[in-house]
Design a protein around this motif. Sequence first.
Motif, PDB file in Angstrom:
ATOM      1  N   GLU A  33       0.836  -1.205   0.000  1.00 54.57           N
ATOM      2  CA  GLU A  33       0.000   0.000   0.000  1.00 54.57           C
ATOM      3  C   GLU A  33       0.867   1.249   0.000  1.00 54.57           C
ATOM      4  N   GLU A  34       1.968   1.252  -0.764  1.00 57.48           N
ATOM      5  CA  GLU A  34       2.925   2.361  -0.650  1.00 57.48           C
ATOM      6  C   GLU A  34       2.316   3.719  -0.965  1.00 57.48           C
ATOM      7  N   GLU A  35       1.403   3.786  -1.945  1.00 55.41           N
ATOM      8  CA  GLU A  35       0.850   5.113  -2.272  1.00 55.41           C
ATOM      9  C   GLU A  35      -0.067   5.623  -1.170  1.00 55.41           C
ATOM     10  N   SER A  36      -0.724   4.707  -0.478  1.00 59.34           N
ATOM     11  CA  SER A  36      -1.690   5.128   0.541  1.00 59.34           C
ATOM     12  C   SER A  36      -1.037   5.509   1.862  1.00 59.34           C
ATOM     13  N   ILE A  37       0.109   4.904   2.171  1.00 61.40           N
ATOM     14  CA  ILE A  37       0.676   5.045   3.517  1.00 61.40           C
ATOM     15  C   ILE A  37       0.883   6.495   3.987  1.00 61.40           C
ATOM     16  N   PRO A  38       1.499   7.373   3.156  1.00 66.21           N
ATOM     17  CA  PRO A  38       1.688   8.751   3.651  1.00 66.21           C
ATOM     18  C   PRO A  38       0.359   9.431   3.989  1.00 66.21           C
ATOM     19  N   HIS A  39      -0.656   9.252   3.137  1.00 66.30           N
ATOM     20  CA  HIS A  39      -1.977   9.854   3.403  1.00 66.30           C
ATOM     21  C   HIS A  39      -2.594   9.242   4.655  1.00 66.30           C
ATOM     22  N   LEU A  40      -2.505   7.924   4.722  1.00 68.62           N
ATOM     23  CA  LEU A  40      -3.093   7.221   5.865  1.00 68.62           C
ATOM     24  C   LEU A  40      -2.476   7.724   7.156  1.00 68.62           C
ATOM     25  N   TYR A  41      -1.144   7.808   7.182  1.00 72.67           N
ATOM     26  CA  TYR A  41      -0.452   8.230   8.400  1.00 72.67           C
ATOM     27  C   TYR A  41      -0.888   9.641   8.794  1.00 72.67           C
ATOM     28  N   ALA A  42      -0.945  10.516   7.800  1.00 69.13           N
ATOM     29  CA  ALA A  42      -1.322  11.908   8.091  1.00 69.13           C
ATOM     30  C   ALA A  42      -2.754  11.982   8.628  1.00 69.13           C
ATOM     31  N   GLN A  43      -3.677  11.308   7.941  1.00 70.65           N
ATOM     32  CA  GLN A  43      -5.085  11.368   8.350  1.00 70.65           C
ATOM     33  C   GLN A  43      -5.307  10.732   9.709  1.00 70.65           C
ATOM     34  N   LEU A  44      -4.685   9.568   9.902  1.00 69.14           N
ATOM     35  CA  LEU A  44      -4.865   8.832  11.149  1.00 69.14           C
ATOM     36  C   LEU A  44      -4.321   9.640  12.318  1.00 69.14           C
ATOM     37  N   THR A  45      -3.100  10.177  12.145  1.00 68.62           N
ATOM     38  CA  THR A  45      -2.477  10.957  13.206  1.00 68.62           C
ATOM     39  C   THR A  45      -3.320  12.183  13.538  1.00 68.62           C
ATOM     40  N   ALA A  46      -3.848  12.845  12.500  1.00 67.23           N
ATOM     41  CA  ALA A  46      -4.664  14.041  12.745  1.00 67.23           C
ATOM     42  C   ALA A  46      -5.911  13.677  13.550  1.00 67.23           C
ATOM     43  N   SER A  47      -6.594  12.601  13.143  1.00 67.40           N
ATOM     44  CA  SER A  47      -7.811  12.194  13.858  1.00 67.40           C
ATOM     45  C   SER A  47      -7.503  11.819  15.299  1.00 67.40           C
ATOM     46  N   LEU A  48      -6.423  11.080  15.495  1.00 67.79           N
ATOM     47  CA  LEU A  48      -6.104  10.591  16.837  1.00 67.79           C
ATOM     48  C   LEU A  48      -5.650  11.735  17.738  1.00 67.79           C
ATOM     49  N   GLU A  49      -4.966  12.704  17.151  1.00 65.03           N
ATOM     50  CA  GLU A  49      -4.538  13.843  17.971  1.00 65.03           C
ATOM     51  C   GLU A  49      -5.734  14.677  18.401  1.00 65.03           C
ATOM     52  N   ARG A  50      -6.718  14.786  17.511  1.00 63.70           N
ATOM     53  CA  ARG A  50      -7.942  15.507  17.869  1.00 63.70           C
ATOM     54  C   ARG A  50      -8.664  14.825  19.023  1.00 63.70           C
ATOM     55  N   GLY A  63       4.437  -8.619   4.648  1.00 63.78           N
ATOM     56  CA  GLY A  63       5.285  -9.103   3.558  1.00 63.78           C
ATOM     57  C   GLY A  63       5.149  -8.310   2.269  1.00 63.78           C
ATOM     58  N   SER A  64       4.962  -6.986   2.376  1.00 65.55           N
ATOM     59  CA  SER A  64       4.831  -6.149   1.177  1.00 65.55           C
ATOM     60  C   SER A  64       6.065  -6.272   0.292  1.00 65.55           C
ATOM     61  N   ARG A  65       5.843  -6.215  -1.025  1.00 66.26           N
ATOM     62  CA  ARG A  65       6.976  -6.273  -1.940  1.00 66.26           C
ATOM     63  C   ARG A  65       7.249  -4.914  -2.574  1.00 66.26           C
ATOM     64  N   ASP A  66       6.499  -3.894  -2.174  1.00 67.91           N
ATOM     65  CA  ASP A  66       6.752  -2.545  -2.706  1.00 67.91           C
ATOM     66  C   ASP A  66       7.490  -1.730  -1.632  1.00 67.91           C
ATOM     67  N   GLY A  67       7.392  -0.430  -1.689  1.00 67.92           N
ATOM     68  CA  GLY A  67       8.149   0.383  -0.746  1.00 67.92           C
ATOM     69  C   GLY A  67       7.458   0.605   0.591  1.00 67.92           C
ATOM     70  N   SER A  68       6.421  -0.164   0.899  1.00 63.50           N
ATOM     71  CA  SER A  68       5.645   0.074   2.125  1.00 63.50           C
ATOM     72  C   SER A  68       6.513   0.087   3.376  1.00 63.50           C
ATOM     73  N   PHE A  69       7.393  -0.923   3.494  1.00 69.68           N
ATOM     74  CA  PHE A  69       8.162  -0.996   4.737  1.00 69.68           C
ATOM     75  C   PHE A  69       9.131   0.176   4.875  1.00 69.68           C
ATOM     76  N   ALA A  70       9.788   0.548   3.779  1.00 68.93           N
ATOM     77  CA  ALA A  70      10.725   1.671   3.839  1.00 68.93           C
ATOM     78  C   ALA A  70      10.003   2.933   4.316  1.00 68.93           C
ATOM     79  N   LEU A  71       8.787   3.154   3.815  1.00 70.65           N
ATOM     80  CA  LEU A  71       8.008   4.318   4.237  1.00 70.65           C
ATOM     81  C   LEU A  71       7.698   4.239   5.733  1.00 70.65           C
ATOM     82  N   LEU A  72       7.280   3.068   6.181  1.00 71.53           N
ATOM     83  CA  LEU A  72       6.934   2.894   7.589  1.00 71.53           C
ATOM     84  C   LEU A  72       8.168   3.117   8.469  1.00 71.53           C
ATOM     85  N   ARG A  73       9.317   2.638   8.006  1.00 70.10           N
ATOM     86  CA  ARG A  73      10.543   2.797   8.779  1.00 70.10           C
ATOM     87  C   ARG A  73      10.877   4.278   8.937  1.00 70.10           C
ATOM     88  N   ASP A  74      10.737   5.038   7.849  1.00 76.99           N
ATOM     89  CA  ASP A  74      11.022   6.471   7.938  1.00 76.99           C
ATOM     90  C   ASP A  74      10.068   7.167   8.897  1.00 76.99           C
TER      91      ASP A  74
END
Length: 335
Positions: A33-50, A63-74
Amino acid sequence: MIPYAVAAAPQDAAPAAAAPAPYLSVVVPIYNEEESIPHLYAQLTASLERLGKPYEILAVDDGSRDGSFALLRDLAASDPRLRVVRFRRNFGQTAGFAAGFDRARGEWVVTIDADLQNDPDDIPALLAKAESGFDVVSGWRARRQDPFLNRRLPSLIANRVISWATGVHLHDYGCSLKVYRAEVVKNIDLYGELHRFIPAIASWQGVAVTELPVNHAARKYGKSKYGIGRTTRVLLDLITVRFLLSYSTRPMQVFGGIGLLSGALGSVLLLYLGYVRLIIGRSIGDRPLLLLAVLMVLIGVQFLALGLLGELITRVYYEGRNRPIYVVREELNGG
Ligand code: UDP
Ligand code: MG
């Protein structure tokens, strides 16, 4: 047991698990889900902080084979509230949920999809509903944005059948956005694709289950990991769940019952045929009834044996519970 060694290693060496328990753990299974992760993180964090309560996000990279893990690590490098579990291979969404549940430290556990189809802004309402006296609050995608013929229709039928078979009436078993009291999910052994049935399985523990309409968006990035083949798998799982749920229906009761009935009927027929052959003295060699009688006795014996086997397997099942359904490769921020 060296006291000064403990004193010499202050907070920064303390594992994340020593941090105060959060109020909420959000479990997100992620598979390519590499394309979704940055949006998901931003939206989720905003909702939870509220929401204003301490939380943690448990992202499970299945076991993602795209860049999902690298994004999560960052992301995890700059946010200790984001805990990441990385599987060795793709173990499936159920295993993803299980890994999150095993690690969750919150009082409440929220599950949500990573593909932005669920709306994190629904979380506060779900939690409020749960706090008003429920152990499980299931999201209900009242206006579901998926194709009708191959997604919504099978799901409509499945929800009816599951509700009827389990006695837990929900409109939308398939919605990932759900809130659970932590001890409810910690007491459930998940495997296969049973995550859809958690509310039904949990009902066995005697928990209060309800549902709440939530938003649903069409998938923007990536593609769905499931096709129409899921329908049969879900229906087969349902039979398992039905069986597990009613603990009075033990294998010996079900199969043994059929076996006894069939065996008894077959025996009566055989007695009758014996009477015809021996007392009346008529030939029975050409009677189809003979075939039926023998068949019924045989089936009877087989079903009794099946019941006995089932009974033994049930025992093994309940004793050998600690088999893992996933294998972890690495964990960040305490997993
Ligand atoms: N998912 C996963 N492992 C899998 C399949 C799916 O972790 O083997 C995740 C996926 O990344 C998504 C969620 O489970 O976050 C739901 O998957 P998907 O959106 O494909 O299901 P749908 O919404 O089409 O029912
Ligand atoms: Mg989806």
